[in-house]
Design an enzyme around this catalytic site. Sequence first.
Site, mmCIF file in Angstrom:
data_model
loop_
_atom_site.group_PDB
_atom_site.id
_atom_site.type_symbol
_atom_site.label_atom_id
_atom_site.label_comp_id
_atom_site.label_asym_id
_atom_site.label_seq_id
_atom_site.Cartn_x
_atom_site.Cartn_y
_atom_site.Cartn_z
ATOM 1 N N LYS A 1 5.024 -15.054 -101.145
ATOM 2 C CA LYS A 1 6.051 -14.059 -100.788
ATOM 3 C C LYS A 1 6.184 -13.033 -101.900
ATOM 4 O O LYS A 1 6.242 -11.832 -101.645
ATOM 5 C CB LYS A 1 7.407 -14.747 -100.558
ATOM 6 C CG LYS A 1 7.516 -15.433 -99.219
ATOM 7 C CD LYS A 1 8.735 -16.351 -99.149
ATOM 8 C CE LYS A 1 8.666 -17.219 -97.909
ATOM 9 N NZ LYS A 1 9.577 -18.358 -97.931
ATOM 10 N N GLN B 1 14.712 -20.623 -100.210
ATOM 11 C CA GLN B 1 13.627 -21.425 -99.646
ATOM 12 C C GLN B 1 14.158 -22.795 -99.218
ATOM 13 O O GLN B 1 14.839 -23.475 -99.986
ATOM 14 C CB GLN B 1 12.508 -21.576 -100.693
ATOM 15 C CG GLN B 1 11.265 -22.296 -100.197
ATOM 16 C CD GLN B 1 10.511 -21.534 -99.112
ATOM 17 O OE1 GLN B 1 10.492 -20.309 -99.099
ATOM 18 N NE2 GLN B 1 9.895 -22.267 -98.197
ATOM 19 N N ASP C 1 16.318 -13.982 -93.550
ATOM 20 C CA ASP C 1 15.843 -15.113 -92.754
ATOM 21 C C ASP C 1 16.530 -15.171 -91.391
ATOM 22 O O ASP C 1 16.078 -15.871 -90.489
ATOM 23 C CB ASP C 1 16.166 -16.428 -93.487
ATOM 24 C CG ASP C 1 14.946 -17.063 -94.124
ATOM 25 O OD1 ASP C 1 13.836 -16.850 -93.629
ATOM 26 O OD2 ASP C 1 15.131 -17.791 -95.127
#
Length: 305
Positions: free
Chosen positions: A54, A98, A121
């Site tokens: 990422k 995460q 997200d």
Amino acid sequence: MTALRIDGKAFAANVRTQVAEHVTRLKADHDITPGLAVVLVGEDPASQVYVRSKGKQTVEVGMKSFEHKLDRDTTEADLLALIDRLNNDPAVHGILIQLPLPSHIDSDLVINAIDPAKDVDGFHISNVGLLGTGQKSMVPCTPLGCLMLLRDHFGSLSGKSAVVIGRSNIVGKPMAQLLLGDSCTVTIAHSRTADLPAVVRQADIVVAAVGRPEMVTGDWIKPGAVVVDVGINRIEAPEKGLTEDGKAKTRLVGDCDYASCAEVAGAITPVPGGVGPMTIACLLANTVTACCRANGLAEPQGLTA
Ligand code: GUN
């Protein structure tokens, strides 16, 4: 019939190019550089690989990457304090925590502490509610990537029958909402669904997100249907021989048995090289979208739901 192989790797590269063009314009016209903060708690090897990837791709499209790597035993209070700082940092337009988090931390509490406008997200309860009611929201990256591939293939999804296999908050449920938003007739199936093969056989669109290696076989697929395989499963591959320390080598497979499904489907995403690369591309797209919204600027076309 041999199915068209949907090239997610090439599609994701194209999304990243579009993101990079927007970033260039934001810098040139407004002196704004989108920034993405990624927070990793602990040393889970798979999570470390994702976070590294990422960070690298964020920089490659010209955005700022802020990586926060915290000890496994970081307290919930310390993590919440970091999120508060990131929420208030004007250089940060997107925040990603995460998952999974260590078990002593309440993931729901942490995710709902993120500013919903920076929740790239799309996991914050506000974004879940906005998506469920058809309002503008941040959309979870993997389902958004699947939607982009399907829209590109079909043009319009209106009236198609879609079966989503899997009911997770990360993929199955938001995927179903997105397909409904595009006027599909949607069924959410799962491990307890009665006669799952018969349910799947009704579908023009099958999205498999159950986490069971090669569960969906060609005899489940309606001829000509489009199969989107979200699964990433590592299985032993005796045909590849042994590793140096005598263990069986492994290979990645999806939730669909590619060979038999490809004989029946009209199109199918491979694993690897299908949905996987789309997830990070959509994370970058969401970060640019969040940055544009935060600054009251027109958001990129074609990169949101
Ligand atoms: N872990 C596995 N998939 C995801 C994802 O899409 N987002 C986050 N934050 N963590 C994950």
